[in-house]
Scaffold this motif. Structure first.
Motif, short mmCIF file in Angstrom:
data_model
loop_
_atom_site.label_atom_id
_atom_site.label_comp_id
_atom_site.label_asym_id
_atom_site.label_seq_id
_atom_site.Cartn_x
_atom_site.Cartn_y
_atom_site.Cartn_z
N THR A 8 0.85 -1.19 0.00
CA THR A 8 0.00 0.00 0.00
C THR A 8 0.89 1.24 0.00
O THR A 8 2.06 1.16 0.38
CB THR A 8 -0.90 0.03 1.25
N PRO A 9 0.36 2.38 -0.39
CA PRO A 9 1.16 3.61 -0.32
C PRO A 9 1.68 3.87 1.09
O PRO A 9 2.85 4.26 1.25
CB PRO A 9 0.18 4.70 -0.75
N GLU A 10 0.86 3.64 2.09
CA GLU A 10 1.28 3.87 3.47
C GLU A 10 2.42 2.95 3.88
O GLU A 10 3.38 3.36 4.52
CB GLU A 10 0.10 3.69 4.43
N ARG A 11 2.33 1.69 3.50
CA ARG A 11 3.37 0.72 3.84
C ARG A 11 4.67 1.06 3.11
O ARG A 11 5.75 0.96 3.68
CB ARG A 11 2.90 -0.69 3.46
N TRP A 12 4.56 1.47 1.85
CA TRP A 12 5.75 1.84 1.09
C TRP A 12 6.44 3.04 1.72
O TRP A 12 7.65 3.05 1.88
CB TRP A 12 5.37 2.11 -0.36
N LEU A 13 5.68 4.07 2.07
CA LEU A 13 6.25 5.25 2.71
C LEU A 13 6.93 4.88 4.03
O LEU A 13 8.02 5.36 4.33
CB LEU A 13 5.18 6.31 2.95
N ALA A 14 6.29 4.03 4.81
CA ALA A 14 6.88 3.59 6.08
C ALA A 14 8.20 2.88 5.84
O ALA A 14 9.17 3.09 6.58
CB ALA A 14 5.90 2.70 6.83
N GLN A 15 8.27 2.04 4.81
CA GLN A 15 9.50 1.32 4.50
C GLN A 15 10.62 2.27 4.08
O GLN A 15 11.77 2.13 4.51
CB GLN A 15 9.26 0.29 3.40
N VAL A 16 10.28 3.23 3.25
CA VAL A 16 11.29 4.19 2.77
C VAL A 16 11.90 4.94 3.95
O VAL A 16 13.12 5.05 4.08
CB VAL A 16 10.68 5.19 1.76
N PHE A 17 11.03 5.46 4.83
CA PHE A 17 11.50 6.34 5.88
C PHE A 17 11.89 5.63 7.17
O PHE A 17 12.32 6.26 8.12
CB PHE A 17 10.47 7.44 6.14
N SER A 18 11.78 4.31 7.20
CA SER A 18 12.28 3.56 8.34
C SER A 18 13.51 2.73 7.98
O SER A 18 13.96 1.89 8.76
CB SER A 18 11.18 2.65 8.91
#
Length: 75
Positions: A8-18
């Motif tokens: 999901t977009p939210e999961r992808w963003l979380a992966q990028v910034f974590s």
């Protein structure tokens, strides 16, 4: 290219910034086309701002400085 159902977009963003690099205050780089396709530019930049990071666009990439230190162009 189709997106996997689990990404999901939210999961992808979380992966990028974590990522480890982001956690160390380093730099992450993503292709603009991928950002637009997966999360959208507005959501990506909102997350950059929410975290207090800085981003620049260069060619076909966004470069995110995962810190609030000054950016100085050298050349």
């Amino acid at each position: 290219m189709p997106m996997p159902d689990h990404l999901t977009p939210e999961r992808w963003l979380a992966q990028v910034f974590s990522s480890g690099e982001a956690a160390r205050g380093g730099i992450v780089k993503r292709q603009i086309a991928d950002v637009d396709r997966i999360a959208g530019r507005d959501a990506f930049l909102a997350e950059v701002e929410r975290r207090g990071f800085q981003a620049v666009q260069n060619g076909r990439h966004y470069v995110v400085f995962c810190n609030a230190w000054p950016i100085r162009r050298l050349r």
